[in-house]
Design a protein around this motif. Structure first.
Motif, PDB file in Angstrom:
ATOM      1  N   GLY A  95      29.538 -11.173 -53.949  1.00 48.65           N
ATOM      2  CA  GLY A  95      28.662 -10.032 -53.734  1.00 48.65           C
ATOM      3  C   GLY A  95      28.976  -8.853 -54.608  1.00 48.65           C
ATOM      4  N   GLN A 120      27.570  -6.940 -58.196  1.00 50.15           N
ATOM      5  CA  GLN A 120      26.630  -6.871 -59.302  1.00 50.15           C
ATOM      6  C   GLN A 120      27.368  -6.306 -60.503  1.00 50.15           C
ATOM      7  OE1 GLN A 120      23.271  -7.563 -58.387  1.00 50.15           O
ATOM      8  NE2 GLN A 120      22.449  -7.487 -60.446  1.00 50.15           N
ATOM      9  N   LYS A 131      14.373  -8.728 -55.786  1.00 53.67           N
ATOM     10  CA  LYS A 131      15.403  -9.581 -55.207  1.00 53.67           C
ATOM     11  C   LYS A 131      15.126 -11.036 -55.594  1.00 53.67           C
ATOM     12  CE  LYS A 131      13.331 -10.595 -50.652  1.00 53.67           C
ATOM     13  NZ  LYS A 131      13.513 -10.426 -49.192  1.00 53.67           N
ATOM     14  N   PRO A 144      20.422  -8.703 -54.618  1.00 54.95           N
ATOM     15  CA  PRO A 144      19.718  -7.463 -54.255  1.00 54.95           C
ATOM     16  C   PRO A 144      18.711  -7.002 -55.298  1.00 54.95           C
ATOM     17  CG  PRO A 144      22.082  -7.245 -53.916  1.00 54.95           C
ATOM     18  CD  PRO A 144      21.878  -8.508 -54.681  1.00 54.95           C
ATOM     19  N   GLN A 192      20.885  -0.066 -55.264  1.00 56.79           N
ATOM     20  CA  GLN A 192      20.939  -1.511 -55.034  1.00 56.79           C
ATOM     21  C   GLN A 192      20.801  -1.808 -53.550  1.00 56.79           C
ATOM     22  OE1 GLN A 192      24.523  -3.032 -56.826  1.00 56.79           O
ATOM     23  NE2 GLN A 192      24.029  -2.228 -58.847  1.00 56.79           N
ATOM     24  N   TRP A 201      21.822  -3.709 -51.053  1.00 55.57           N
ATOM     25  CA  TRP A 201      22.814  -4.623 -50.497  1.00 55.57           C
ATOM     26  C   TRP A 201      22.595  -4.891 -49.013  1.00 55.57           C
ATOM     27  CZ3 TRP A 201      25.767  -7.791 -53.071  1.00 55.57           C
ATOM     28  CH2 TRP A 201      26.070  -7.501 -54.397  1.00 55.57           C
ATOM     29  N   PHE A 228      21.083  -8.219 -48.658  1.00 52.71           N
ATOM     30  CA  PHE A 228      22.016  -9.308 -48.961  1.00 52.71           C
ATOM     31  C   PHE A 228      22.888  -9.643 -47.757  1.00 52.71           C
ATOM     32  CE2 PHE A 228      26.153 -10.807 -50.544  1.00 52.71           C
ATOM     33  CZ  PHE A 228      25.765 -11.809 -51.399  1.00 52.71           C
ATOM     34  N   TYR A 285      26.348  -4.995 -44.325  1.00 49.41           N
ATOM     35  CA  TYR A 285      26.324  -4.368 -45.637  1.00 49.41           C
ATOM     36  C   TYR A 285      25.298  -3.247 -45.652  1.00 49.41           C
ATOM     37  CZ  TYR A 285      29.451  -7.395 -48.295  1.00 49.41           C
ATOM     38  OH  TYR A 285      30.549  -8.022 -48.810  1.00 49.41           O
ATOM     39  N   ASP A 316      23.096  -0.288 -48.376  1.00 52.40           N
ATOM     40  CA  ASP A 316      22.645  -0.041 -49.742  1.00 52.40           C
ATOM     41  C   ASP A 316      23.666   0.803 -50.492  1.00 52.40           C
ATOM     42  OD1 ASP A 316      20.439  -1.380 -48.938  1.00 52.40           O
ATOM     43  OD2 ASP A 316      19.090   0.343 -48.930  1.00 52.40           O
ATOM     44  N   THR A 317      23.694   0.646 -51.811  1.00 50.98           N
ATOM     45  CA  THR A 317      24.655   1.384 -52.629  1.00 50.98           C
ATOM     46  C   THR A 317      23.941   2.207 -53.698  1.00 50.98           C
ATOM     47  OG1 THR A 317      24.938  -0.423 -54.228  1.00 50.98           O
ATOM     48  CG2 THR A 317      26.403  -0.409 -52.301  1.00 50.98           C
ATOM     49  N   ALA A 376      29.476  -1.035 -50.538  1.00 50.54           N
ATOM     50  CA  ALA A 376      28.464  -1.785 -49.795  1.00 50.54           C
ATOM     51  C   ALA A 376      28.906  -2.096 -48.378  1.00 50.54           C
ATOM     52  CB  ALA A 376      28.135  -3.085 -50.521  1.00 50.54           C
TER      53      ALA A 376
END
Length: 425
Positions: free
Chosen positions: A23, A25, A230, A268, A292, A294, A297, A319, A321-322, A349
């Motif tokens: 997980g 990116q 996604k 994501p 992102q 997340w 995900f 998780y 979002d970031t 995340a």
């Protein structure tokens, strides 16, 4: 039959979450922009690798261009147990082995308005491998998740200043996990000492799309806006069970008659806004803001089909979002040599209380630098380095019987070294 199914789910519950082991990116794929910590990634177009971040960027490239890049990722991530740990075993060594990668990008200017291109790259995934007899072996031993993207690209200049681009994306995903099974489970004090294990491996393909706009505000300033959808991957295979000598566990696995274990995950979706501004003939300043998804995900569906009926279980790793923010600069030291530098920040995340050993994520700082050198009029080469600083990451995971794996990853970091060459025809 209900108890048999429940026992099987308990044995596989740790395995079900292992999709999270990849997980992360990655912004770095060996391209020149890797030396900028992702700053200006959707705005700056110096070679065909821009299609990975913004497909509209290839409209700014002349003639036919080919970029071949490579990178290697390795880390210093070691687990230290604390006084609250209940599991025997060692501390696992360095779970992040050397992970190489390579990418290929091609662009071609069809006419003064349209350009086409193709990219093959890997910017999603990670691999962790702990010692077999480490304290957290009942949570994970090994896990690898790799995503390779194939992206045909089309870009068009709507006006002299505004370009749009589209890149349908086919992702080939590979997933492997291994988790230890305690042969003493349910039979404490018995002679079954050596662990068994469950292994799971599968591949799948998913589709998505990259979209982008690139606008030349003035001769010195460019703005880029990009979106990647996604990509859903569905892994479905029969778990492979090895070394189970506990008769109750053997009975449970045989009665359950597992045909398929389904693990669904989403790479994501992301949105990026970038700017590049040339101060003078020597200096260019760059920046990016990135989101992102997340939280999407994090929801992983697991289903087990048995001869006696269906059992399903949903695992949510909580998780969130970031956000990513990066700033960078390019210094044209000589007509042939350019120096890149950048700093970036990514929010975490996962909250500290929800961190797991199969994917020990945290907020991250990126410090990057690199150089690009014009070997000839038709060929450039680049080298870059990124330090990803994760800091101290505390972990505490508890099994249903109350036993806890407790400790931390002190001073965790990643090293990413990359480089490549671009030919122009």
């Amino acid at each position: 039959m209900r108890s048999t199914h429940s026992l099987l789910i308990l044995a596989l519950a740790g395995c079900s979450g292992q999709a999270l082991a990849g997980g992360i990116q990655l912004y770095e794929a060996g391209q020149e922009g890797a030396g900028l910590a992702n700053a200006g990634s959707a705005a700056q177009a110096t070679d065909p690798s821009v299609m990975m971040n913004n497909p509209a960027g290839i409209a700014a490239l002349k003639g036919t261009q080919v970029s071949l890049t490579g990178q290697a990722l390795f880390g210093g991530i070691k687990f230290d147990r604390d006084g609250n740990n209940d599991f025997s075993g060692n501390e696992g060594g360095n779970p992040l082995p050397f992970l190489p990668g390579t990418s290929l990008f091609i662009s071609h200017e069809v006419n003064d308005r349209a350009s086409i291109g193709f990219g093959m790259y890997g910017n999603f995934g990670l691999s962790v491998k702990y010692d077999d007899d480490w304290a957290g072996r009942y949570f994970t031993q090994e896990s690898t998740l790799i995503g390779i993207s194939l992206q045909p690209t089309f870009a068009y200049k709507i006006t002299d200043d505004l370009s749009m681009g589209i890149g349908p994306r086919l992702v080939y995903g590979y997933y492997y996990t291994k988790i230890a099974i305690d042969n003493n489970a349910l039979l404490p004090g018995t002679p079954f000492q050596q662990d068994g294990n469950v292994q799971y491996k599968d591949t799948d393909t998913g589709t998505g799309i990259n979209l982008g706009l690139r606008y030349q505000l003035d001769p010195r300033t460019t703005v880029g806006l990009a979106y990647t959808s996604k990509v859903k991957l569905e892994f479905k295979d029969s778990p492979s069970v090895h070394g189970i000598r506990n008769p109750l566990l053997n009975f449970a696995f045989s009665r359950a008659n597992v045909d398929d274990l389904e693990i669904d995950m989403n790479i994501p979706q992301t949105a990026t806004l970038s700017v590049a501004h040339q101060l003078n003939e020597q200096w260019t300043l760059l920046g990016s803001v990135d989101w992102q998804d997340w939280s999407d995900f994090a929801d992983i569906g697991v289903s087990v089909d048995t001869a006696g009926g269906d059992v399903s279980r949903s695992v949510n790793r909580k998780y969130q979002d970031t956000w990513h923010l990066s700033l960078g600069a390019q210094n044209q030291l000589t007509p042939k040599l350019r120096w890149n530098m950048g700093v970036g920040y990514d929010s975490s995340a996962v909250k500290d209380k929800d961190r797991t050993v199969d994917n020990p994520m945290a907020e991250a700082w990126r410090l990057a630098t690199g150089v690009s050198y014009k070997m000839t009029e038709d060929m450039d080469i680049n080298l870059n380095y990124t330090l990803v600083w994760l800091g101290d990451m505390d972990v505490e995971q508890t099994k249903r019987n109350g036993q806890s794996l407790s400790g931390s990853y002190p001073d965790a970091l990643l090293h990413i070294v990359g480089g490549g060459a671009t030919w122009r025809f």
